[in-house]
Write a protein that holds these residues in place. Structure first.
Motif, short mmCIF file in Angstrom:
data_model
loop_
_atom_site.label_atom_id
_atom_site.label_comp_id
_atom_site.label_asym_id
_atom_site.label_seq_id
_atom_site.Cartn_x
_atom_site.Cartn_y
_atom_site.Cartn_z
N THR A 38 0.79 -1.23 0.00
CA THR A 38 0.00 0.00 0.00
C THR A 38 0.83 1.28 0.00
N ILE A 39 2.13 1.21 0.19
CA ILE A 39 2.97 2.41 0.17
C ILE A 39 2.98 2.97 -1.26
N PRO A 40 2.73 4.27 -1.43
CA PRO A 40 2.75 4.82 -2.79
C PRO A 40 4.15 4.81 -3.38
N LYS A 41 4.19 4.78 -4.69
CA LYS A 41 5.47 4.78 -5.39
C LYS A 41 6.18 6.11 -5.17
N ALA A 42 7.49 6.05 -4.96
CA ALA A 42 8.27 7.27 -4.73
C ALA A 42 8.33 8.07 -6.03
N ASN A 43 8.06 9.36 -5.91
CA ASN A 43 8.08 10.25 -7.06
C ASN A 43 9.27 11.20 -6.89
N HIS A 44 10.23 11.09 -7.80
CA HIS A 44 11.45 11.89 -7.67
C HIS A 44 11.41 13.17 -8.48
N SER A 45 10.25 13.57 -8.93
CA SER A 45 10.17 14.80 -9.70
C SER A 45 9.16 15.73 -9.05
N VAL A 46 9.35 17.00 -9.30
CA VAL A 46 8.44 18.02 -8.79
C VAL A 46 7.82 18.70 -10.00
N ASN A 47 6.51 18.68 -10.05
CA ASN A 47 5.82 19.30 -11.18
C ASN A 47 5.68 20.79 -10.93
N LEU A 48 6.18 21.59 -11.87
CA LEU A 48 6.10 23.04 -11.76
C LEU A 48 5.37 23.59 -12.98
N ASN A 49 4.56 24.58 -12.75
CA ASN A 49 3.91 25.28 -13.85
C ASN A 49 4.77 26.49 -14.20
N MET A 50 5.60 26.34 -15.20
CA MET A 50 6.51 27.41 -15.60
C MET A 50 5.84 28.30 -16.65
N PRO A 51 6.17 29.57 -16.70
CA PRO A 51 5.60 30.43 -17.72
C PRO A 51 6.07 30.03 -19.12
N VAL A 52 5.19 30.24 -20.06
CA VAL A 52 5.48 29.85 -21.44
C VAL A 52 5.87 31.10 -22.22
N GLY A 53 6.82 30.96 -23.10
CA GLY A 53 7.25 32.06 -23.95
C GLY A 53 8.41 32.82 -23.33
N THR A 54 8.87 33.80 -24.07
CA THR A 54 9.98 34.60 -23.59
C THR A 54 9.44 35.88 -22.94
N PRO A 55 10.00 36.27 -21.81
CA PRO A 55 9.51 37.50 -21.18
C PRO A 55 9.94 38.72 -21.98
N PRO A 56 9.18 39.77 -21.90
CA PRO A 56 9.58 40.98 -22.62
C PRO A 56 10.85 41.56 -22.01
N PRO A 57 11.69 42.15 -22.82
CA PRO A 57 12.92 42.73 -22.27
C PRO A 57 12.59 43.92 -21.38
N PRO A 58 13.41 44.14 -20.36
CA PRO A 58 13.13 45.29 -19.47
C PRO A 58 13.22 46.59 -20.26
N THR A 59 12.28 47.47 -19.98
CA THR A 59 12.23 48.72 -20.72
C THR A 59 13.28 49.72 -20.25
N LYS A 60 13.64 49.62 -18.97
CA LYS A 60 14.65 50.55 -18.46
C LYS A 60 15.46 49.84 -17.38
N GLU A 61 16.62 50.36 -17.14
CA GLU A 61 17.48 49.80 -16.09
C GLU A 61 16.90 50.16 -14.73
N PRO A 62 16.96 49.26 -13.77
CA PRO A 62 16.42 49.59 -12.45
C PRO A 62 17.28 50.63 -11.75
N VAL A 63 16.61 51.47 -10.98
CA VAL A 63 17.31 52.46 -10.17
C VAL A 63 17.83 51.75 -8.92
#
Length: 141
Positions: A38-63
């Motif tokens: 009855t022990i569940p099977k060991a799962n060695h992975s972590v499911n993550l919902n990662m964002p899809v696509g490339t993020p837009p480039p920053p418009t300005k340098e941070p202060v």
């Protein structure tokens, strides 16, 4: 196997004083097998919902605002000495009030008391500064 003593052949046999361990061992083995099944099977992975696509480039340098804490507890705001805690908190309040907060880099000297650095970080947190980080400081070390 205990058959009995030959001297008391005509008398009633004495009751056995030892416990039969076989049923106990059988039950324990069955319980161990059921637990293993009855022990569940060991799962060695972590499911993550990662964002899809490339993020837009920053418009300005941070202060970036640099807060240096010298070895004697002197606080410098962008290389200008802050005279007291009230002035520091007034500047941190101005930073926290901005819609796009600048990055605050806190650079403590390695010889400064932790109490002074913790006080600066507590003031920043209490006043609502969200973009603050500790930075290594080669100049003062």
């Amino acid at each position: 196997m205990n058959v009995g003593s030959p001297a008391a052949s005509g008398a009633d046999p004495e009751p056995m004083m030892e416990m039969n361990m076989t049923p106990l061992i059988d039950v324990m083995l069955v319980l161990i097998i059921m637990m293993i099944i009855t022990i569940p099977k060991a799962n060695h992975s972590v499911n993550l919902n990662m964002p899809v696509g490339t993020p837009p480039p920053p418009t300005k340098e941070p202060v970036v605002i640099t807060i240096d804490v010298d070895f004697d507890g002197t606080i410098l705001w962008d290389n200008a000495v802050v005279p007291d805690r009230g002035s520091l908190e007034a500047k941190l309040t101005d930073v926290a009030a901005q819609a796009d907060q600048p990055e605050v880099h806190l650079r403590p000297n390695k010889l400064v008391s932790y109490k002074v650095v913790a006080g600066v970080m507590a003031s920043a947190q209490r006043l609502g500064v969200t973009k603050i980080g500790l930075v290594g400081n080669e100049q003062f070390q």
